[in-house]
Design a protein around this motif. Structure first.
Motif, PDB file in Angstrom:
ATOM      1  N   ASP A  50     -69.757 -35.297 -28.983  1.00 41.52           N
ATOM      2  CA  ASP A  50     -68.763 -35.883 -28.082  1.00 41.52           C
ATOM      3  C   ASP A  50     -69.281 -36.005 -26.651  1.00 41.52           C
ATOM      4  O   ASP A  50     -68.791 -36.848 -25.892  1.00 41.52           O
ATOM      5  CB  ASP A  50     -67.498 -35.020 -28.055  1.00 41.52           C
ATOM      6  CG  ASP A  50     -66.888 -34.838 -29.431  1.00 41.52           C
ATOM      7  OD1 ASP A  50     -66.636 -35.855 -30.110  1.00 41.52           O
ATOM      8  OD2 ASP A  50     -66.658 -33.669 -29.831  1.00 41.52           O
ATOM      9  N   GLN A  75     -69.769 -39.343 -24.523  1.00 40.23           N
ATOM     10  CA  GLN A  75     -69.622 -39.224 -23.074  1.00 40.23           C
ATOM     11  C   GLN A  75     -70.914 -38.642 -22.491  1.00 40.23           C
ATOM     12  O   GLN A  75     -71.580 -37.830 -23.136  1.00 40.23           O
ATOM     13  CB  GLN A  75     -68.455 -38.313 -22.730  1.00 40.23           C
ATOM     14  CG  GLN A  75     -67.089 -38.919 -22.961  1.00 40.23           C
ATOM     15  CD  GLN A  75     -66.010 -38.092 -22.303  1.00 40.23           C
ATOM     16  OE1 GLN A  75     -65.909 -38.035 -21.077  1.00 40.23           O
ATOM     17  NE2 GLN A  75     -65.198 -37.445 -23.113  1.00 40.23           N
ATOM     18  N   GLN A 117     -60.947 -37.605 -20.686  1.00 43.09           N
ATOM     19  CA  GLN A 117     -61.363 -38.871 -21.283  1.00 43.09           C
ATOM     20  C   GLN A 117     -61.331 -38.798 -22.803  1.00 43.09           C
ATOM     21  O   GLN A 117     -60.982 -39.769 -23.476  1.00 43.09           O
ATOM     22  CB  GLN A 117     -62.761 -39.249 -20.793  1.00 43.09           C
ATOM     23  CG  GLN A 117     -62.803 -39.643 -19.336  1.00 43.09           C
ATOM     24  CD  GLN A 117     -64.023 -40.480 -18.986  1.00 43.09           C
ATOM     25  OE1 GLN A 117     -64.597 -41.142 -19.828  1.00 43.09           O
ATOM     26  NE2 GLN A 117     -64.415 -40.437 -17.727  1.00 43.09           N
ATOM     27  N   HIS A 118     -61.709 -37.652 -23.341  1.00 41.68           N
ATOM     28  CA  HIS A 118     -61.683 -37.488 -24.797  1.00 41.68           C
ATOM     29  C   HIS A 118     -60.244 -37.577 -25.312  1.00 41.68           C
ATOM     30  O   HIS A 118     -59.983 -38.175 -26.367  1.00 41.68           O
ATOM     31  CB  HIS A 118     -62.290 -36.141 -25.172  1.00 41.68           C
ATOM     32  CG  HIS A 118     -62.524 -35.964 -26.641  1.00 41.68           C
ATOM     33  ND1 HIS A 118     -63.470 -36.692 -27.334  1.00 41.68           N
ATOM     34  CD2 HIS A 118     -61.922 -35.164 -27.560  1.00 41.68           C
ATOM     35  CE1 HIS A 118     -63.445 -36.349 -28.613  1.00 41.68           C
ATOM     36  NE2 HIS A 118     -62.516 -35.420 -28.775  1.00 41.68           N
ATOM     37  N   LYS A 121     -59.133 -41.155 -25.659  1.00 43.22           N
ATOM     38  CA  LYS A 121     -59.656 -41.811 -26.861  1.00 43.22           C
ATOM     39  C   LYS A 121     -58.912 -41.361 -28.114  1.00 43.22           C
ATOM     40  O   LYS A 121     -58.693 -42.143 -29.037  1.00 43.22           O
ATOM     41  CB  LYS A 121     -61.150 -41.529 -27.011  1.00 43.22           C
ATOM     42  CG  LYS A 121     -62.009 -42.270 -26.012  1.00 43.22           C
ATOM     43  CD  LYS A 121     -63.485 -42.103 -26.309  1.00 43.22           C
ATOM     44  CE  LYS A 121     -64.326 -42.924 -25.342  1.00 43.22           C
ATOM     45  NZ  LYS A 121     -65.776 -42.819 -25.617  1.00 43.22           N
ATOM     46  N   PHE A 124     -54.732 -42.511 -29.808  1.00 38.85           N
ATOM     47  CA  PHE A 124     -54.814 -43.867 -30.360  1.00 38.85           C
ATOM     48  C   PHE A 124     -53.644 -44.097 -31.300  1.00 38.85           C
ATOM     49  O   PHE A 124     -53.481 -43.404 -32.297  1.00 38.85           O
ATOM     50  CB  PHE A 124     -56.136 -44.038 -31.124  1.00 38.85           C
ATOM     51  CG  PHE A 124     -56.305 -45.404 -31.739  1.00 38.85           C
ATOM     52  CD1 PHE A 124     -56.836 -46.438 -31.003  1.00 38.85           C
ATOM     53  CD2 PHE A 124     -55.928 -45.637 -33.054  1.00 38.85           C
ATOM     54  CE1 PHE A 124     -56.996 -47.689 -31.554  1.00 38.85           C
ATOM     55  CE2 PHE A 124     -56.084 -46.887 -33.621  1.00 38.85           C
ATOM     56  CZ  PHE A 124     -56.616 -47.923 -32.866  1.00 38.85           C
ATOM     57  N   ILE A 132     -60.273 -50.528 -26.286  1.00 40.41           N
ATOM     58  CA  ILE A 132     -61.279 -49.753 -25.579  1.00 40.41           C
ATOM     59  C   ILE A 132     -60.717 -49.403 -24.205  1.00 40.41           C
ATOM     60  O   ILE A 132     -59.726 -49.986 -23.770  1.00 40.41           O
ATOM     61  CB  ILE A 132     -62.614 -50.531 -25.418  1.00 40.41           C
ATOM     62  CG1 ILE A 132     -62.386 -51.843 -24.650  1.00 40.41           C
ATOM     63  CG2 ILE A 132     -63.276 -50.791 -26.759  1.00 40.41           C
ATOM     64  CD1 ILE A 132     -63.660 -52.590 -24.308  1.00 40.41           C
ATOM     65  N   LYS A 142     -56.691 -49.565 -20.406  1.00 41.68           N
ATOM     66  CA  LYS A 142     -56.749 -49.866 -21.833  1.00 41.68           C
ATOM     67  C   LYS A 142     -56.797 -51.380 -22.019  1.00 41.68           C
ATOM     68  O   LYS A 142     -55.972 -52.106 -21.467  1.00 41.68           O
ATOM     69  CB  LYS A 142     -55.531 -49.285 -22.549  1.00 41.68           C
ATOM     70  CG  LYS A 142     -55.529 -49.548 -24.054  1.00 41.68           C
ATOM     71  CD  LYS A 142     -54.187 -49.207 -24.688  1.00 41.68           C
ATOM     72  CE  LYS A 142     -53.995 -47.716 -24.812  1.00 41.68           C
ATOM     73  NZ  LYS A 142     -52.766 -47.378 -25.588  1.00 41.68           N
ATOM     74  N   GLU A 179     -70.227 -50.758 -26.340  1.00 42.11           N
ATOM     75  CA  GLU A 179     -68.861 -50.253 -26.385  1.00 42.11           C
ATOM     76  C   GLU A 179     -67.960 -51.095 -27.288  1.00 42.11           C
ATOM     77  O   GLU A 179     -66.856 -50.680 -27.643  1.00 42.11           O
ATOM     78  CB  GLU A 179     -68.257 -50.240 -24.971  1.00 42.11           C
ATOM     79  CG  GLU A 179     -69.004 -49.379 -23.964  1.00 42.11           C
ATOM     80  CD  GLU A 179     -69.039 -47.918 -24.361  1.00 42.11           C
ATOM     81  OE1 GLU A 179     -68.005 -47.417 -24.818  1.00 42.11           O
ATOM     82  OE2 GLU A 179     -70.101 -47.293 -24.221  1.00 42.11           O
TER      83      GLU A 179
END
Length: 231
Positions: A50, A75, A117-118, A121, A124, A132, A142, A179
């Motif tokens: 990660d 990251q 940041q994790h 993600k 979702f 993304i 987003k 990305e």
């Protein structure tokens, strides 16, 4: 929440100092440590990672060159003794930039950024559709994949053109290309990446997306035909 991380530094002493900080942080799980970029590239093929604590100045491949050859980047927190690379680091959408020697307080602040940041993600919602996150005007935004029309190079930036607006993102085309979901976009020109679902028609020179004509490189036409046939 725990982040799987690796440390990449050609200095054993520097690796040890970061490893100690990681081992004393409850939200980090050290997967491996590597002394070179090549060793890292091979290791990432076998581990789910990660977060990378990445040195920049290394022999053979430096930290930036390593990121250029990674298809799916975790990251990145750059760790270096110099400030001169800070601007370039943001071209690679770095989570943070730590300057050696690193204090525990500064390290923990950096990890908190990575955790935030994790979480973004992981948050979702499939009903929202595939998306993304991009950094524009110092904010994470987003962007839904289905809304992206094309991406255009603007020097040290890229312009992301969507159905509603345009966003300017500090990134190289190569880094941003990594990305995007595979098979849905194609770089049709050195300065343009197009959403294949948005292509209305094309000829030997241009691709039409709505009312706009985007230049098509001569050597990309066959690749475009194949890509459109496979979507």
């Amino acid at each position: 929440m725990t982040l799987n991380c690796v440390v990449v530094d050609d200095s054993a002493i520097q690796r040890l100092s970061i490893v100690k900080l990681i081992e004393n942080h409850s939200s980090l799980n050290l997967i491996a440590e590597y002394s070179s970029a090549l060793e890292t590239k091979n290791g990432l093929n076998t581990h789910k990672v990660d977060l990378i604590f990445l040195d920049i100045e290394m022999p053979v491949l430096n930290g930036f060159e390593l990121l250029d050859v990674l298809n799916n980047k975790p990251q990145i927190i750059f760790v270096t003794g110099k400030t001169e690379y800070a601007f370039k680091a943001f071209n690679y959408d770095a989570t943070d930039y730590l300057q050696k020697p690193i204090t525990r307080e500064r390290f923990n602040t950096s990890v908190e950024k990575a955790l935030e940041q994790h979480k973004l993600k992981l948050d979702f919602n499939e009903t929202d559709g595939e998306h993304i996150f991009v950094k524009s005007n110092l904010k994470k935004r987003k962007v839904y994949i289905k809304d992206i029309k094309w991406i255009e190079a603007l020097g040290d930036y890229v312009k992301l053109v969507t159905e509603e607006n345009s966003l300017v993102v500090l990134s190289t085309m190569k880094a941003f290309e990594h990305e995007l979901p595979e098979g849905k976009f194609l770089r049709i020109h050195k300065s343009y990446i197009v959403n294949l679902d948005k292509v209305d028609r094309f000829n030997s020179k241009n691709v039409e997306v709505g009312a706009y004509e985007i230049p098509l490189s001569r050597n990309k036409k066959t690749q475009l035909v194949d890509a459109l046939n496979n979507i």
